[in-house]
Scaffold this motif. Structure first.
Motif, PDB file in Angstrom:
ATOM      1  N   MET A 164      -2.725   2.496  -4.771  1.00 12.97           N
ATOM      2  CA  MET A 164      -1.173   3.896  -4.532  1.00 12.97           C
ATOM      3  C   MET A 164      -2.551   4.341  -4.804  1.00 12.97           C
ATOM      4  N   LEU A 165      -2.612   5.587  -2.938  1.00  9.88           N
ATOM      5  CA  LEU A 165      -4.114   6.108  -2.551  1.00  9.88           C
ATOM      6  C   LEU A 165      -3.317   7.286  -1.753  1.00  9.88           C
ATOM      7  N   ARG A 166      -4.278   8.135  -1.820  1.00  6.30           N
ATOM      8  CA  ARG A 166      -3.739   9.531  -1.271  1.00  6.30           C
ATOM      9  C   ARG A 166      -4.829   8.863   0.264  1.00  6.30           C
ATOM     10  N   PRO A 167      -3.899   9.115   1.566  1.00  4.45           N
ATOM     11  CA  PRO A 167      -4.774   8.726   2.596  1.00  4.45           C
ATOM     12  C   PRO A 167      -6.134   9.920   3.239  1.00  4.45           C
ATOM     13  N   LEU A 224       0.912  -1.235   0.356  1.00  3.04           N
ATOM     14  CA  LEU A 224       0.069   0.038   0.372  1.00  3.04           C
ATOM     15  C   LEU A 224       1.202   1.441  -0.340  1.00  3.04           C
ATOM     16  N   VAL A 225       0.545   2.117  -1.087  1.00  2.00           N
ATOM     17  CA  VAL A 225       1.904   3.604  -1.134  1.00  2.00           C
ATOM     18  C   VAL A 225       0.637   4.338  -0.993  1.00  2.00           C
ATOM     19  N   GLY A 268       4.024   8.897   5.700  1.00  2.40           N
ATOM     20  CA  GLY A 268       4.670   7.856   6.580  1.00  2.40           C
ATOM     21  C   GLY A 268       4.404   7.560   7.735  1.00  2.40           C
ATOM     22  N   TYR A 269       3.652   8.609   8.598  1.00  2.00           N
ATOM     23  CA  TYR A 269       3.233   8.500   9.811  1.00  2.00           C
ATOM     24  C   TYR A 269       1.965   7.482   9.369  1.00  2.00           C
ATOM     25  N   VAL A 278       3.265  -1.398   3.576  1.00  2.00           N
ATOM     26  CA  VAL A 278       2.746  -0.167   3.482  1.00  2.00           C
ATOM     27  C   VAL A 278       4.204   0.633   3.591  1.00  2.00           C
ATOM     28  N   ILE A 279       4.153   2.143   2.843  1.00  2.00           N
ATOM     29  CA  ILE A 279       4.604   3.530   2.737  1.00  2.00           C
ATOM     30  C   ILE A 279       4.620   4.285   2.425  1.00  2.00           C
TER      31      ILE A 279
END
Length: 376
Positions: free
Chosen positions: A191-194, A153-154, A247-248, A240-241
């Motif tokens: 790839m997603l945004r949080p 998961l990016v 990153g948090y 997950v990265i």
């Protein structure tokens, strides 16, 4: 041409250079008294300045990923993460577009892999979010037809654009290069945004009476992806990265959910969630819930999880450097007592909190992740 494409940047640079040259060439003809020559000089200066600032802005946007598309820039992007109702049998991954990978042989999936734009729906969290899934070339090769792949998961930072993971940090291109060079096993990237409940920054927290973001990323996404693609469904198959807020999120979700992720890489991470105008009250007034999302506190007060962690920072240019050193030392102390958490780091001499720094770290972080995930 896409907002972040090299062609757009090059065209803007060439246009500004040509306009500057034209201004120098025409200026003597406009060096006369009168309304028309004065207006001509003003117009030439304005056009040249605007073209120069446009070129600089486009280059900065490509480097730092402020906007991922023209629609994003002009505010016409209207595809938010939404709460959805799910009926029995409805698919949790819907493919909405297919893209090539910008590597040699990009038109052939068996040579370059493929990027699929999808919508991921979460029945447990009630959330849905657009995402991009990178499938490596091996996914389409006959000899791998019966093989499950590890997945990672990016995550972007906040607010972030998912396109920046492809066009800015070039995760698919880096993964392709690493596998081709024999430095990493083939891996699926999700790839997603949080920010799955925009515009709120939920810091990947299950907000009391609010968005259940942590559940979405730790339960819904792995289950949905494993149900649609040939990827493993166990923690040993998933990493997950992320950078900055991502990153948090990466570190926290692995530490809080070792049943979901066995390895996590935080590039320039923070170690606790901020409380500000973008987050609102993330913890419903609960100090205990706030502490449990503080990574330093967890190392001191919670059992050490069986996960591998990677953190990055810079001695000069990153505000998190001292906290990163402190975090590393705490995990090393746990190692000395025989606890199962493992720590690795990327520490640069200089590097700010920006895409240029993360570009230097992504290849090493991906290689590190690939060496810690299993395809079985």
């Amino acid at each position: 041409m896409g907002l972040t494409s090299n062609n757009v940047v090059m065209v803007s640079v060439v246009a500004s250079v040509l306009l500057f040259g034209a201004t120098i060439w025409v200026w003597p003809r406009l060096a006369r008294r009168g309304v028309a020559p004065v207006l001509g000089r003003i117009g030439m200066l304005l056009v040249t300045q605007v073209s120069l600032f446009a070129a600089l802005g486009l280059f900065a946007n490509q480097s730092f990923g402020f906007y991922g598309s023209w629609a994003d820039l002009f505010g016409t992007e209207t595809t938010p993460g939404v709460v959805v109702n799910h009926t029995p049998g409805s698919t949790r991954v819907q493919v909405t577009d297919i893209r090539t990978v910008n590597v040699p042989g990009g038109s052939a999936p068996a040579a370059a892999g493929r990027i699929e734009k999808v919508t991921i729906k979460g029945p447990l969290s009630g959330l849905a979010s657009p995402a991009y899934v990178y499938l490596p070339p091996e996914y389409f090769q006959p000899e791998y037809a019966r093989r499950d792949f590890p997945a990672t998961l990016v995550l972007t930072g906040y607010p972030g654009t998912t396109e920046a993971l492809i066009n800015g940090l070039k995760y698919p291109q880096n993964a392709h290069k690493l596998v081709k060079g024999g430095r990493m096993q083939p891996m699926v990237l999700v790839m997603l945004r949080p920010t799955v409940a925009p515009p709120r920054d939920t810091e990947c927290v299950d907000v009391p009476r609010g968005p259940q973001t942590e559940t979405f990323f730790t339960k819904d996404v792995p289950a949905a992806v494993a149900g649609h693609y040939r990827v493993g469904e166990h923690a040993r198959n998933w990493g997950v990265i992320g950078n900055s807020t991502g990153g948090y999120c990466a570190l926290k979700m692995a530490m809080r959910h070792p049943e979901a992720f066995s390895a996590a890489a935080g590039l320039s991470p923070s170690y606790k969630a901020p409380i500000d105008a973008t987050t609102g009250d993330l913890f419903g007034g609960s100090k205990q819930l706030e502490r449990e999302n503080n990574l330093m506190w967890r190392l001191d007060h919670k059992p050490a999880p069986p996960v591998s962690l990677l953190v990055s920072s810079s001695e000069h240019g990153e505000k998190n450097y001292k906290d990163t050193v402190k975090f590393i030392e705490k995990v090393k102390e746990l190692n000395g007592r025989g606890e199962p958490t493992r720590i690795s780091s990327i520490i640069l001499k200089t590097g700010g909190h920006n895409f240029n720094t993360w570009k230097r770290e992504v290849p090493a972080a991906l290689e590190w992740l690939g060496g810690r995930l299993s395809n079985r």
